[in-house]
Design a protein around this motif. Structure first.
Motif, PDB file in Angstrom:
ATOM      1  N   LEU A 409       0.820  -1.215   0.000  1.00 26.50           N
ATOM      2  CA  LEU A 409       0.000   0.000   0.000  1.00 26.50           C
ATOM      3  C   LEU A 409       0.861   1.275   0.000  1.00 26.50           C
ATOM      4  O   LEU A 409       0.782   2.073   0.935  1.00 26.50           O
ATOM      5  CB  LEU A 409      -0.939   0.018   1.218  1.00 26.50           C
ATOM      6  N   PRO A 410       1.683   1.455  -1.047  1.00 26.83           N
ATOM      7  CA  PRO A 410       2.675   2.528  -1.030  1.00 26.83           C
ATOM      8  C   PRO A 410       2.083   3.928  -0.866  1.00 26.83           C
ATOM      9  O   PRO A 410       2.717   4.789  -0.281  1.00 26.83           O
ATOM     10  CB  PRO A 410       3.373   2.391  -2.384  1.00 26.83           C
ATOM     11  N   GLU A 411       0.859   4.130  -1.369  1.00 30.76           N
ATOM     12  CA  GLU A 411       0.343   5.508  -1.345  1.00 30.76           C
ATOM     13  C   GLU A 411      -0.586   5.741  -0.163  1.00 30.76           C
ATOM     14  O   GLU A 411      -1.176   6.801  -0.022  1.00 30.76           O
ATOM     15  CB  GLU A 411      -0.322   5.850  -2.684  1.00 30.76           C
ATOM     16  N   LYS A 412      -0.699   4.730   0.696  1.00 33.54           N
ATOM     17  CA  LYS A 412      -1.671   4.840   1.783  1.00 33.54           C
ATOM     18  C   LYS A 412      -1.022   5.429   3.033  1.00 33.54           C
ATOM     19  O   LYS A 412      -0.107   4.840   3.601  1.00 33.54           O
ATOM     20  CB  LYS A 412      -2.217   3.443   2.104  1.00 33.54           C
ATOM     21  N   SER A 413      -1.524   6.589   3.436  1.00 36.37           N
ATOM     22  CA  SER A 413      -1.007   7.156   4.671  1.00 36.37           C
ATOM     23  C   SER A 413      -2.124   7.140   5.704  1.00 36.37           C
ATOM     24  O   SER A 413      -3.271   7.446   5.405  1.00 36.37           O
ATOM     25  CB  SER A 413      -0.470   8.557   4.387  1.00 36.37           C
ATOM     26  N   LEU A 414      -1.796   6.705   6.921  1.00 35.29           N
ATOM     27  CA  LEU A 414      -2.797   6.571   7.968  1.00 35.29           C
ATOM     28  C   LEU A 414      -2.577   7.660   9.005  1.00 35.29           C
ATOM     29  O   LEU A 414      -1.515   7.704   9.633  1.00 35.29           O
ATOM     30  CB  LEU A 414      -2.664   5.204   8.649  1.00 35.29           C
ATOM     31  N   PRO A 415      -3.561   8.545   9.199  1.00 29.74           N
ATOM     32  CA  PRO A 415      -3.394   9.621  10.178  1.00 29.74           C
ATOM     33  C   PRO A 415      -3.130   9.020  11.556  1.00 29.74           C
ATOM     34  O   PRO A 415      -3.849   8.116  11.981  1.00 29.74           O
ATOM     35  CB  PRO A 415      -4.734  10.354  10.159  1.00 29.74           C
ATOM     36  N   SER A 416      -2.098   9.530  12.225  1.00 29.40           N
ATOM     37  CA  SER A 416      -1.711   8.940  13.505  1.00 29.40           C
ATOM     38  C   SER A 416      -1.354  10.047  14.502  1.00 29.40           C
ATOM     39  O   SER A 416      -1.516  11.234  14.211  1.00 29.40           O
ATOM     40  CB  SER A 416      -0.516   8.020  13.250  1.00 29.40           C
ATOM     41  N   ALA A 417      -0.888   9.645  15.682  1.00 30.52           N
ATOM     42  CA  ALA A 417      -0.450  10.612  16.680  1.00 30.52           C
ATOM     43  C   ALA A 417       0.905  10.175  17.199  1.00 30.52           C
ATOM     44  O   ALA A 417       1.196   8.980  17.253  1.00 30.52           O
ATOM     45  CB  ALA A 417      -1.447  10.680  17.832  1.00 30.52           C
ATOM     46  N   ALA A 418       1.728  11.167  17.574  1.00 32.95           N
ATOM     47  CA  ALA A 418       3.082  10.843  18.026  1.00 32.95           C
ATOM     48  C   ALA A 418       3.481  11.719  19.199  1.00 32.95           C
ATOM     49  O   ALA A 418       2.938  12.808  19.389  1.00 32.95           O
ATOM     50  CB  ALA A 418       4.074  11.030  16.885  1.00 32.95           C
ATOM     51  N   ILE A 419       4.430  11.199  19.985  1.00 33.56           N
ATOM     52  CA  ILE A 419       5.063  12.011  21.025  1.00 33.56           C
ATOM     53  C   ILE A 419       6.317  12.580  20.386  1.00 33.56           C
ATOM     54  O   ILE A 419       7.168  11.826  19.903  1.00 33.56           O
ATOM     55  CB  ILE A 419       5.430  11.149  22.242  1.00 33.56           C
ATOM     56  N   GLU A 420       6.381  13.912  20.346  1.00 36.23           N
ATOM     57  CA  GLU A 420       7.546  14.550  19.741  1.00 36.23           C
ATOM     58  C   GLU A 420       8.487  14.972  20.859  1.00 36.23           C
ATOM     59  O   GLU A 420       8.103  15.720  21.759  1.00 36.23           O
ATOM     60  CB  GLU A 420       7.094  15.776  18.934  1.00 36.23           C
ATOM     61  N   LEU A 421       9.709  14.437  20.819  1.00 34.86           N
ATOM     62  CA  LEU A 421      10.708  14.801  21.818  1.00 34.86           C
ATOM     63  C   LEU A 421      11.692  15.755  21.159  1.00 34.86           C
ATOM     64  O   LEU A 421      12.335  15.405  20.163  1.00 34.86           O
ATOM     65  CB  LEU A 421      11.443  13.545  22.324  1.00 34.86           C
ATOM     66  N   ARG A 422      11.771  16.957  21.711  1.00 31.92           N
ATOM     67  CA  ARG A 422      12.692  17.949  21.130  1.00 31.92           C
ATOM     68  C   ARG A 422      13.949  18.024  21.973  1.00 31.92           C
ATOM     69  O   ARG A 422      13.886  18.135  23.194  1.00 31.92           O
ATOM     70  CB  ARG A 422      12.033  19.335  21.089  1.00 31.92           C
ATOM     71  N   HIS A 423      15.080  17.974  21.271  1.00 37.52           N
ATOM     72  CA  HIS A 423      16.353  18.112  21.957  1.00 37.52           C
ATOM     73  C   HIS A 423      17.400  18.459  20.926  1.00 37.52           C
ATOM     74  O   HIS A 423      17.272  18.083  19.756  1.00 37.52           O
ATOM     75  CB  HIS A 423      16.733  16.804  22.682  1.00 37.52           C
ATOM     76  N   ALA A 424      18.447  19.174  21.352  1.00 36.40           N
ATOM     77  CA  ALA A 424      19.476  19.619  20.408  1.00 36.40           C
ATOM     78  C   ALA A 424      20.180  18.433  19.748  1.00 36.40           C
ATOM     79  O   ALA A 424      20.722  18.566  18.651  1.00 36.40           O
ATOM     80  CB  ALA A 424      20.487  20.501  21.117  1.00 36.40           C
ATOM     81  N   GLN A 425      20.187  17.279  20.416  1.00 34.68           N
ATOM     82  CA  GLN A 425      20.882  16.126  19.838  1.00 34.68           C
ATOM     83  C   GLN A 425      19.923  14.956  19.645  1.00 34.68           C
ATOM     84  O   GLN A 425      19.957  13.977  20.399  1.00 34.68           O
ATOM     85  CB  GLN A 425      22.040  15.696  20.748  1.00 34.68           C
ATOM     86  N   PRO A 426      19.056  15.060  18.622  1.00 33.40           N
ATOM     87  CA  PRO A 426      18.052  13.995  18.436  1.00 33.40           C
ATOM     88  C   PRO A 426      18.670  12.614  18.234  1.00 33.40           C
ATOM     89  O   PRO A 426      18.109  11.611  18.687  1.00 33.40           O
ATOM     90  CB  PRO A 426      17.268  14.449  17.197  1.00 33.40           C
ATOM     91  N   ASP A 427      19.843  12.558  17.603  1.00 31.35           N
ATOM     92  CA  ASP A 427      20.461  11.239  17.375  1.00 31.35           C
ATOM     93  C   ASP A 427      20.889  10.587  18.687  1.00 31.35           C
ATOM     94  O   ASP A 427      20.754   9.371  18.852  1.00 31.35           O
ATOM     95  CB  ASP A 427      21.661  11.352  16.433  1.00 31.35           C
ATOM     96  N   SER A 428      21.423  11.407  19.607  1.00 30.52           N
ATOM     97  CA  SER A 428      21.817  10.851  20.913  1.00 30.52           C
ATOM     98  C   SER A 428      20.592  10.362  21.673  1.00 30.52           C
ATOM     99  O   SER A 428      20.633   9.314  22.327  1.00 30.52           O
ATOM    100  CB  SER A 428      22.520  11.906  21.766  1.00 30.52           C
ATOM    101  N   LEU A 429      19.511  11.121  21.574  1.00 31.94           N
ATOM    102  CA  LEU A 429      18.284  10.718  22.260  1.00 31.94           C
ATOM    103  C   LEU A 429      17.762   9.400  21.676  1.00 31.94           C
ATOM    104  O   LEU A 429      17.399   8.476  22.410  1.00 31.94           O
ATOM    105  CB  LEU A 429      17.238  11.832  22.135  1.00 31.94           C
ATOM    106  N   ALA A 430      17.784   9.303  20.334  1.00 30.52           N
ATOM    107  CA  ALA A 430      17.318   8.063  19.683  1.00 30.52           C
ATOM    108  C   ALA A 430      18.196   6.886  20.090  1.00 30.52           C
ATOM    109  O   ALA A 430      17.704   5.772  20.304  1.00 30.52           O
ATOM    110  CB  ALA A 430      17.311   8.234  18.171  1.00 30.52           C
TER     111      ALA A 430
END
Ligand SMILES: *Cc1c(COP(=O)(O)O)cnc(C)c1O
Length: 484
Positions: A409-430
């Protein structure tokens, strides 16, 4: 006499190496006893040797490193390796990517019943034994019977994945001959699975017909000759063609006038049983394919079917028998534990319980509103003591787009919800989220880390919350240590 000059004239005076600790001495140190216990002595020994080698290669004659410094350096290197090793084994991961069939995360999660049956059959099991007669039984007979009834086909056969199903179907029907494929269907599925290569490996010549965007029934008609072994139709699972596009339906191909020894094979890829009309997608179902009457229909067990990795082949008895008897079949047969999981998954579809019992469909069915409240509940509780918060960190709930993924289903996008974590170093957080127990795989952008809730099961929400909390504390610690 030693004629090798590098051996007689030392490049570095040995004094620089005098302080290097001995392996045995290090192995006896109390700091390492926990690692030896957790990871085994051979592992730790290897890490010590690698660390000493790397330190030796960096030492120069001017080095003033004391023995204590060198021991600390080795211990640090061992700790680093132990950290890597702890993450390496396969384990449960929380999928917060918003991609439901994430190939890197093993595509479909299995139903609880399938997990239970895998555990049970990991011991001895009646995989080839008829418990009624005590005699040998055909491997997978029951799951094949159930699959045939589920798909409304005469018979079924199971192999390792849909790629194997395609190879087996081609090899058993058209070896030394040609199989006809439309140029619009010469696809690459991903992971190096390219249709022309599959043909080569199966010993079948590829006869391309039509053009990229248009192939007519008459192209098939005029291509059929004495060299034709099979006609293969491949579903465009992972891309979409729009505009000036034509191709015959599987029903039209199945009705094509031809020698009855030339089968039509329908490779559906993400074949599904459960009704997806609630998603507003027009994908061919397995039953629709079988009803159109091709000789064979192939699909994956771990895409929209919601089961373990497997390739399912359903179709007419004559052709299924021919595939079953092919020598390649033995090399492609599925493991007992996987078969048990597949059997449990088929039973769920059979009983009409896919929506309640397959995690994939629970995820697909959850409303954006519900995902939003789950995200909000977790975000509210994320308030940590301010001392343990990394500077500049914040969390909020955002709308997000999730996808089915896995090349479906390449063109199918499903509306969702997310927790957005903001930080200067997103890679370190991940990276810290991946060190939680269980690890959490997030979606990372330049500015933030997104934890999409679509593929996170209800039972995993507590783990998600504690995993985020612990990742944030570890990040705060890491930053403090780096500052200090
Ligand atoms: C995904 C797919 C395959 C390969 O299936 P696996 O189970 O991953 O081997 C083959 N054909 C089509 C059309 C697909 O979509």
């Amino acid at each position: 006499m030693n004629k090798d000059p590098t051996k007689t004239i030392p490049l570095k005076p040995p004094s620089a190496f005098r302080n290097l600790p001995q392996v045995d001495e290090l192995l006896r140190r109390s700091e390492l006893s926990e690692f030896i216990h957790r990871f085994s002595r051979p592992h730790v020994l290897q890490w010590i040797r690698t660390a000493i080698d790397s330190i030796r290669s960096e030492l120069t004659s001017e080095s003033r490193a004391s023995k204590g410094d060198l021991i600390s350096a080795v211990l640090d290197a061992v700790r680093h390796q132990a950290d890597k090793e702890a993450l390496a084994p396969m384990k449960r991961v929380i999928n917060a990517t918003g991609v439901l069939l994430h190939t890197n995360l093993g595509r479909s999660p299995l139903a609880q019943a399938a997990r239970t049956r895998m555990l049970e059959t990991a011991a001895y099991t009646n995989v080839e034994l008829d418990l009624e007669t005590g005699k040998r039984a055909k491997r997978g007979q029951r799951v094949c019977n159930l699959l045939a009834r589920l798909c409304r086909a005469e018979e079924a056969l199971v192999v390792n994945n849909c790629a194997a199903a395609t190879m087996l179907a081609l090899a058993a029907t058209a070896t030394g001959k040609e199989a006809i494929v439309s140029r619009g269907q010469l696809v690459e599925i991903g992971g190096g699975f390219r249709l022309p290569d599959v043909f080569k490996a199966s010993g079948v010549r590829l006869k391309e017909i039509g053009t990229t965007n248009r192939t007519y029934l008459r192209d098939y008609e005029s291509a059929i000759d004495e060299n034709t072994g099979a006609i293969l139709r491949v579903h465009r699972s992972n891309f979409k063609q729009l505009g000036f596009v034509t191709e015959p339906t599987i029903a039209e191909l199945a009705q094509l006038k031809r020698d009855p020894n030339i089968p039509v094979i329908d490779d559906l890829g993400s074949g599904y049983i459960y009704d997806l009309s609630f998603l507003d997608v027009q994908e061919p179902t397995v039953r629709q394919s079988v009803a159109a009457n091709p000789q064979l229909t192939l699909f994956s067990g771990d895409k929209l079917f919601g089961g373990p990795q497997s390739g399912i082949i359903v179709g007419q008895t004559k052709w299924i028998s021919r595939l079953r008897a092919h020598p390649m079949m033995r090399a492609m047969r599925i493991d007992k534990v996987t078969m048990a999981a597949l059997e449990a998954t088929v039973e769920i579809h059979f009983a009409g319980n896919a929506e309640e019992q397959l995690p994939l469909y629970q995820s697909l069915r959850t409303s954006q509103g519900e995902l939003h409240s789950r995200a909000a509940r977790i975000t509210e509780r994320l308030s940590l003591p301010s001392g343990s918060m990394p500077p500049g960190f914040s969390a909020q709930v955002v709308a997000s787009d999730s996808r089915v993924g896995g090349g479906t289903l390449p063109e199918k996008s499903l509306p969702s919800a997310a927790i957005e974590l903001r930080h200067a170093q997103p890679d370190s957080l991940a990276a810290q989220l991946r060190r939680s127990t269980p690890p959490i795989q997030a979606r990372v952008t330049d500015a933030h880390v997104l934890l999409d809730l679509r593929a996170v099961a209800v039972e995993e929400l507590d783990d998600l919350e504690s995993g985020i909390t612990s990742a944030i504390s570890r990040l705060a610690e890491e930053l403090k240590t780096a500052d200090g």
